[in-house]
Each structure stands twice: as C-alpha cells, then as structure tokens.
Enzyme design. Structure first.
Site, short mmCIF file in Angstrom:
data_model
loop_
_atom_site.label_atom_id
_atom_site.label_comp_id
_atom_site.label_asym_id
_atom_site.label_seq_id
_atom_site.Cartn_x
_atom_site.Cartn_y
_atom_site.Cartn_z
CE LYS A 224 -3.89 -2.07 -0.21
NZ LYS A 224 -4.89 -2.13 -1.21
CB SER B 140 -3.44 -10.95 2.15
OG SER B 140 -2.42 -9.98 2.61
#
Length: 389
Positions: A83, A334
């Site tokens: 991110k 994830s």
C-alpha cells in the site's frame, strides 16, 4: 677522450612497458568506477524507499511442488506493505491536481482495513500533511497501535455494508467533505475507485517482476481488496508478454464474492444469505482482501484475471505457520492466502513452472488475531495437511 657507452633501449621494450602501465591504469579506473556504481544511492526522503522490492524464492514450496514459487516482497516497503506504492501515488496525483500543495497544511482522508491507512500516515508525516483514517473497530490492535503511534486521527466505526452511510469508506468521504467545506485543504484518497491505485502497479510493480524474472513468469497470483495490485500487475505482464502471457489467479478468502465472480460471473457468496453472516461484508479472519462488490480498480483488470482459487481461513492459518517454520517467512494473512493458492495451482502445472505471488505484509500486523490462531499450529505440519480442505 672516450665517451660513455650507453646501451640503447629497444623500442619494443618501451612499448611493452607502456602497454602494461596503460592496462594497469585502465583497470584501476574500471574498479574505481565500479565501486562508485555499487555504492548505495543516498535517498532524499523516506518516500524514495518505496518500490524496487526483492523477489525471493520460497524454497520449501518450490521443492515440494517441483515448481519455482517466488514472493514479491512488498512487505519490504518502508511502511511494511504494498500500500506504500498506492498511498504515495494517490498523494502525488492529488498534488498534481492542486488538491494538496507540498509545504502547505493539508489532510488526507481514507477508509481502510488498516494497511493503506498506515502507509498514508507515514507519508503524511514525511511530506508535511495530516492523516485522518476511518476503519472498522474490529481491525487488529497492531494496526490501530501503528496508526496511533504515527499520529493519525483515527475514526473507528462499526463493521457495515458499503450501502451504510457509516461504513468506513463512506465515513472517510463524509469527514473529508465536512472539513473541505470549512475551507481546509484536504483530499479523500478513495483507494477502491481511484485509478492512481492500479496505475502505480502497472508502472512499477509489474515492470519490476518482469525484470527480476527475466521475462519468465508462468503464473501470477495476488489477492484482491481494492483490485489495484492484481489489475496493474496482470495488465502489465499480459501486455508485455503477449506471445506467452502468464496465467493470472485471484486468491480469494472464504466469504468473498470474487471467487464466484471470476469463475461463474456472479458476485455472490453463500455467506450473504439472510441470517448467515457472522461478522460483516466478508466473513473471514483475513484482513485486507476479499469483497462483495465491484470496484473500479477491479473492473479495469477483470478481463486479465483467468481464474480464482478459494482459500479457507484454516488453510491460510496453517500455511502461515508452515512458511514461518520452513522458510523464516513471517507472513500476514493475505500473503498466506496467496501461498496456498500457489501450491494448489502448482499441482496442475508442468514441472519447473515459475509462479510469482505477492507477499503483501508481515505477520507482525496480525499477532492478536490471525497469528493468535497460527501460532497454535503444530510446527511439524506437512504441506498436504496445510492445503487439505
């Protein structure tokens, strides 16, 4: 008078000595220049540390599957996740549009499950802005502590569907609008719909993977939250490798609708039946990926995704422990999802196929939830036991 008898030095010897001296000088210059080139460049700020992350062979999975499974270590970015790329590109785009001005006060608002907020908070500190982050109140305590330590203004809301005005994305958008209406400079990052998301992965992450693999990628695997990573990387690789494009797999947690969307064309999951949902939009312990709505970033890359593989919470938890014990890779939820999908895909692929997954973030952000379960898994667990349904 008898003169001194000087012996003449043969011209060939002179040339030979000169050649040796020239060769020595050339070698010296070459080594000096090479040493200069090998010196790590000085960075002008923490934002310049983003990207160019390593590609690492996951030795245990590669050996046991007969393929080469690599992890693109996005957890190596300065704020610890993929991110960072997205947050920085969103801020730069806002600056280019005049919504933020470097050196002047300004706010960045976002609704997030945590990682994007952490990246925004870090970059706001580095670039002179303030961060306002809305997120579900069941987000892991590690992420909340990081946001608090970074000085972000944190707005915790109850988990809710996107149609609810108080849902975390809607809450962030509302907070931004209220502040801007008072004449304060601010921007709503809008990572789910903002095309600065997928574009940065198309411009940087995809090309890095292509270069690091020498253009040899048989399969690319990533999860999908906003859709930016899988869209940007898969679109780049498929365009760059037109003659032999990689097979793109979306690794999806239980309760998410992407699995059915990709494989059957319907964005629906059984957990959405009335009275069956226990938590909220995606009923899983996994944070950061999985959704039951189509975002713009996902929609732009949907045609580049060939298949989705569903991974249960139990498989992800066991894989996280397996990677930690066998590879020293302390993975977040994830990342573990992507690794399970890679093993499942490898069983259908020819030997020595090359698979690249995204290692999104580390387990340090998931200690109180995901790793609370993962640490109880037997250290001697086998890979077959990991992927067992």
């Amino acid at each position: 008078m008898t003169g001194l008898n000087y012996e003449r030095v043969p011209w060939k010897d002179v040339v030979a000595v000169a050649s040796v001296l020239m060769a020595c000088y050339t070698s010296f210059k070459y080594l000096k220049n090479r040493n200069e080139l090998n010196k790590p460049p000085v960075k002008g700020g923490v934002e310049e540390l983003i990207g160019n992350t390593p590609l690492v062979l996951i030795k245990s999975l590669s050996k046991l599957t007969g393929t080469e499974i690599f992890a693109k270590m996005e957890l190596s970015n300065p704020a610890g996740s993929a991110k960072d790329r997205v947050a920085y590109n969103i801020i730069k785009t806002a600056e280019q549009e005049g919504k933020l001005v470097r050196g002047e006060p300004g706010w960045v608002f976002e609704g997030t499950s945590g990682s994007t907020g952490i990246s925004i908070a870090m970059l706001c500190n580095a670039l002179g802005y303030r961060a306002h982050i809305s997120l579900p109140n069941d987000t892991s305590t590690e992420k909340l502590a990081l946001l608090d330590s970074l000085g972000a203004t944190v707005n915790m809301v109850n988990p809710a569907s996107i149609v609810d005005p108080s849902q975390y994305v809607n809450a962030a958008k509302k907070s931004c609008a209220e502040l801007v209406s008072k004449g304060v400079r601010g921007v709503f990052a809008d990572q789910f719909e903002n095309e600065a998301n997928w574009k940065i992965h198309f411009e940087t992450t995809g090309p890095e993977i292509y270069k690091q693999t020498g253009g040899h990628v048989d399969c690319f695997i990533a999860g999908c939250g906003t859709g930016g990573t899988i869209t940007g990387v898969s679109r780049y690789l498929k365009r760059k490798m037109k003659r032999n494009p990689p097979y793109t797999i979306l690794a999806d947690p239980q309760g998410s609708g992407f699995f059915n969307r990709i494989n059957y064309g319907v964005m629906y999951d059984n957990t959405e039946k009335e009275g069956t949902r226990r938590r909220h939009q995606v009923d899983t312990i996994v944070e950061g990926i999985g959704l039951n709505r189509i975002t713009k970033n996902f929609e732009l890359g949907e045609s580049s995704i060939d298949e989705s593989i569903r991974v249960t919470d139990n498989q992800a938890i066991k894989m996280a422990k397996f990677l930690s014990v066998n590879d020293g890779l302390f993975a977040g939820s994830s990342t573990a999802i992507n690794a399970v999908a890679a093993v499942k895909a490898a069983k259908r692929m020819r030997r020595n196929s090359r698979i690249v997954i995204i290692a999104c973030d580390a387990g340090t952000r998931h200690l109180s939830k995901f790793w609370k379960e993962a640490k109880t898994v037997d250290s001697n667990i086998t890979l077959e036991e990991v992927i067992a349904d």
